[in-house]
Motif scaffolding. Structure first.
Motif, PDB file in Angstrom:
ATOM      1  N   ILE A 146      50.778  42.935  41.631  1.00  0.00           N
ATOM      2  CA  ILE A 146      49.906  42.765  42.594  1.00  0.00           C
ATOM      3  C   ILE A 146      48.353  42.572  42.147  1.00  0.00           C
ATOM      4  O   ILE A 146      48.130  43.552  41.140  1.00  0.00           O
ATOM      5  N   TYR A 147      47.635  41.489  42.326  1.00  0.00           N
ATOM      6  CA  TYR A 147      46.338  41.387  41.788  1.00  0.00           C
ATOM      7  C   TYR A 147      45.383  41.519  42.722  1.00  0.00           C
ATOM      8  O   TYR A 147      45.428  40.674  43.814  1.00  0.00           O
ATOM      9  N   PHE A 148      44.314  42.261  42.590  1.00  0.00           N
ATOM     10  CA  PHE A 148      43.114  42.226  43.054  1.00  0.00           C
ATOM     11  C   PHE A 148      42.032  41.745  42.495  1.00  0.00           C
ATOM     12  O   PHE A 148      41.522  42.145  41.500  1.00  0.00           O
ATOM     13  N   GLY A 149      41.427  40.704  43.230  1.00  0.00           N
ATOM     14  CA  GLY A 149      40.298  39.925  42.776  1.00  0.00           C
ATOM     15  C   GLY A 149      38.755  40.580  43.112  1.00  0.00           C
ATOM     16  O   GLY A 149      39.215  41.699  43.769  1.00  0.00           O
ATOM     17  N   GLU A 150      38.027  39.968  42.397  1.00  0.00           N
ATOM     18  CA  GLU A 150      36.707  40.857  42.568  1.00  0.00           C
ATOM     19  C   GLU A 150      36.263  40.894  43.952  1.00  0.00           C
ATOM     20  O   GLU A 150      36.555  40.099  44.686  1.00  0.00           O
ATOM     21  N   ASN A 151      35.638  42.161  44.265  1.00  0.00           N
ATOM     22  CA  ASN A 151      34.932  42.513  45.685  1.00  0.00           C
ATOM     23  C   ASN A 151      36.082  42.507  46.905  1.00  0.00           C
ATOM     24  O   ASN A 151      35.983  42.132  47.874  1.00  0.00           O
ATOM     25  N   SER A 152      37.404  42.583  46.344  1.00  0.00           N
ATOM     26  CA  SER A 152      38.519  42.886  47.296  1.00  0.00           C
ATOM     27  C   SER A 152      38.720  44.514  47.257  1.00  0.00           C
ATOM     28  O   SER A 152      38.116  45.158  46.735  1.00  0.00           O
ATOM     29  N   LYS A 153      39.451  44.812  48.424  1.00  0.00           N
ATOM     30  CA  LYS A 153      39.841  46.022  48.737  1.00  0.00           C
ATOM     31  C   LYS A 153      41.326  46.084  48.894  1.00  0.00           C
ATOM     32  O   LYS A 153      41.970  44.994  49.113  1.00  0.00           O
ATOM     33  N   GLY A 154      42.014  47.233  48.978  1.00  0.00           N
ATOM     34  CA  GLY A 154      43.230  47.395  49.391  1.00  0.00           C
ATOM     35  C   GLY A 154      43.921  48.747  49.240  1.00  0.00           C
ATOM     36  O   GLY A 154      43.351  49.671  48.585  1.00  0.00           O
ATOM     37  N   MET A 166      53.190  40.656  33.484  1.00  0.00           N
ATOM     38  CA  MET A 166      52.035  41.195  32.873  1.00  0.00           C
ATOM     39  C   MET A 166      51.853  42.622  33.625  1.00  0.00           C
ATOM     40  O   MET A 166      52.466  43.573  33.197  1.00  0.00           O
ATOM     41  N   ASN A 167      51.232  42.902  34.624  1.00  0.00           N
ATOM     42  CA  ASN A 167      50.867  44.216  35.188  1.00  0.00           C
ATOM     43  C   ASN A 167      51.447  44.295  36.234  1.00  0.00           C
ATOM     44  O   ASN A 167      51.896  43.517  37.372  1.00  0.00           O
ATOM     45  N   GLY A 168      51.822  45.613  36.531  1.00  0.00           N
ATOM     46  CA  GLY A 168      52.160  46.028  37.766  1.00  0.00           C
ATOM     47  C   GLY A 168      51.340  45.955  38.828  1.00  0.00           C
ATOM     48  O   GLY A 168      51.587  45.310  39.901  1.00  0.00           O
ATOM     49  N   VAL A 169      49.953  46.587  38.886  1.00  0.00           N
ATOM     50  CA  VAL A 169      49.058  46.343  39.597  1.00  0.00           C
ATOM     51  C   VAL A 169      47.787  46.227  38.996  1.00  0.00           C
ATOM     52  O   VAL A 169      47.379  46.915  37.976  1.00  0.00           O
ATOM     53  N   HIS A 170      47.003  45.198  39.103  1.00  0.00           N
ATOM     54  CA  HIS A 170      45.931  44.694  38.199  1.00  0.00           C
ATOM     55  C   HIS A 170      44.748  44.887  39.192  1.00  0.00           C
ATOM     56  O   HIS A 170      44.577  43.871  40.332  1.00  0.00           O
ATOM     57  N   VAL A 171      43.726  45.474  39.002  1.00  0.00           N
ATOM     58  CA  VAL A 171      42.545  45.586  39.766  1.00  0.00           C
ATOM     59  C   VAL A 171      41.372  45.383  38.875  1.00  0.00           C
ATOM     60  O   VAL A 171      40.890  45.787  37.955  1.00  0.00           O
ATOM     61  N   ASN A 172      40.721  43.946  39.445  1.00  0.00           N
ATOM     62  CA  ASN A 172      39.588  43.351  38.643  1.00  0.00           C
ATOM     63  C   ASN A 172      38.418  43.425  39.401  1.00  0.00           C
ATOM     64  O   ASN A 172      38.099  42.556  40.169  1.00  0.00           O
ATOM     65  N   GLY A 173      37.503  44.295  39.314  1.00  0.00           N
ATOM     66  CA  GLY A 173      36.259  44.424  40.069  1.00  0.00           C
ATOM     67  C   GLY A 173      36.276  44.905  41.510  1.00  0.00           C
ATOM     68  O   GLY A 173      35.537  44.327  42.282  1.00  0.00           O
ATOM     69  N   SER A 174      37.342  45.494  41.932  1.00  0.00           N
ATOM     70  CA  SER A 174      37.760  45.738  43.048  1.00  0.00           C
ATOM     71  C   SER A 174      38.076  47.207  43.512  1.00  0.00           C
ATOM     72  O   SER A 174      37.893  48.125  42.400  1.00  0.00           O
ATOM     73  N   GLU A 175      38.138  47.657  44.441  1.00  0.00           N
ATOM     74  CA  GLU A 175      38.333  49.110  45.113  1.00  0.00           C
ATOM     75  C   GLU A 175      39.956  49.438  45.589  1.00  0.00           C
ATOM     76  O   GLU A 175      39.780  48.691  46.943  1.00  0.00           O
TER      77      GLU A 175
END
Length: 286
Positions: A146-154, A166-175
């Motif tokens: 799961i990839y979260f891009g900038e300014n997303s939430k979830g 690569m990553n299980g969960v990737h949080v990039n500039g998000s919440e």
């Protein structure tokens, strides 16, 4: 000579203000043969029931419609062209081959088998999905479960996330809230970066070749109550101006804080080394 005449009535039209339900089956009797065609007649709040079969199509959910698989086994119902979500609604009980691309909205993804996409699920700016009780695996290009891009939430809860490139969960500039998941056989378990925030709580993170939890570049999550073990390099790694609060975790392996980072490290059960490069020799009494 006898003739049999079959009459197929169109799906029942809902009364004004009433939500309708339509059915889909690829081969057999139903209202529609494809999910795409069924969605064309739906309005917000309607439900599409998908019968067992393989659907060679890309589904675009651009209305608040509920797509529900009609089988106890989500692998019985397969969409082969991925899914694009741009609003609310829900997708439940399906198998999706390819990317689930959440471009906006607050869609619910529940009890799905999601595999063989560039990423498993990709969440874009301003989207805020709830991702619950899915199996997400074998992402092969970007390679994030799961990839979260900038300014997303979830919210990511009670999923099994494994065998991604690569990553299980990737949080990039998000919440993001990452809670009660099982994450394994990915090079990195949970990765927060570029000011990412949120909660990583009560996850089982194991068999990770590199870092179980990785926090960098001003990311500041709360990491608590997790079981992190069998990591090839470090179970928890804070580097490159990473922050965070690390407490009450059961860590079988190393917890490492690189110089210049300023996390709050509370009480954790660590079977391995705790390495904090910010504790210098001058601070140790002689």
């Amino acid at each position: 000579i006898f003739f049999r005449i079959y009459f197929f009535s169109p799906p029942r039209m809902a009364a004004q203000g009433e939500n309708k339900t339509v059915t889909v089956i690829h081969t057999g009797l139903a209202d529609y043969k494809s999910i795409v065609d069924a969605l064309k007649v739906c309005d917000d709040g309607d439900t599409v029931i998908v019968k067992i079969g393989q659907y060679d199509e890309t589904v675009v959910l651009d209305k608040c419609v509920h797509i529900q698989g009609d089988s106890e086994q989500n692998t019985d119902i397969r969409i082969t062209g991925g899914v694009v979500c741009t609003t609310g609604g829900s997708i439940k009980g399906l198998s999706v081959q390819g990317l689930v691309d959440i471009r906006s909205g607050n869609v619910l993804i529940e009890n799905c088998d999601i595999f063989s996409g560039a990423d498993g699920i990709r969440v874009h700016k301003d989207a805020n999905p709830t991702i619950v009780k899915n199996s997400i695996h074998d992402a092969h290009q970007g390679g994030d479960g799961i990839y979260f891009g900038e300014n997303s939430k979830g919210t990511v809860m009670e999923n099994e996330i494994f065998n991604n490139r690569m990553n299980g969960v990737h949080v990039n500039g998000s919440e993001v809230v990452v809670k009660n998941n099982k994450i394994y056989n990915c090079p990195y378990g949970v990765y927060f970066r570029r000011g990412g925030q949120g909660l990583v709580e009560r996850n089982d993170i194991q068999n990770i070749p590199s870092f179980g939890v990785y926090v960098t570049t001003q990311a500041d999550p709360v990491v608590t109550g997790n079981k992190i073990e069998t990591c090839g390099i470090h179970c928890v790694m804070i580097s490159t101006d990473g922050k965070g609060t690390i407490k009450d975790n059961n860590i079988t392996g190393n917890l490492t804080v690189k110089r210049g980072c300023n996390p709050v490290v509370g009480v954790n059960m660590v079977t391995g080394r705790i390495e904090n490069e910010n504790i210098v020799a001058a601070e140790v009494p002689v």
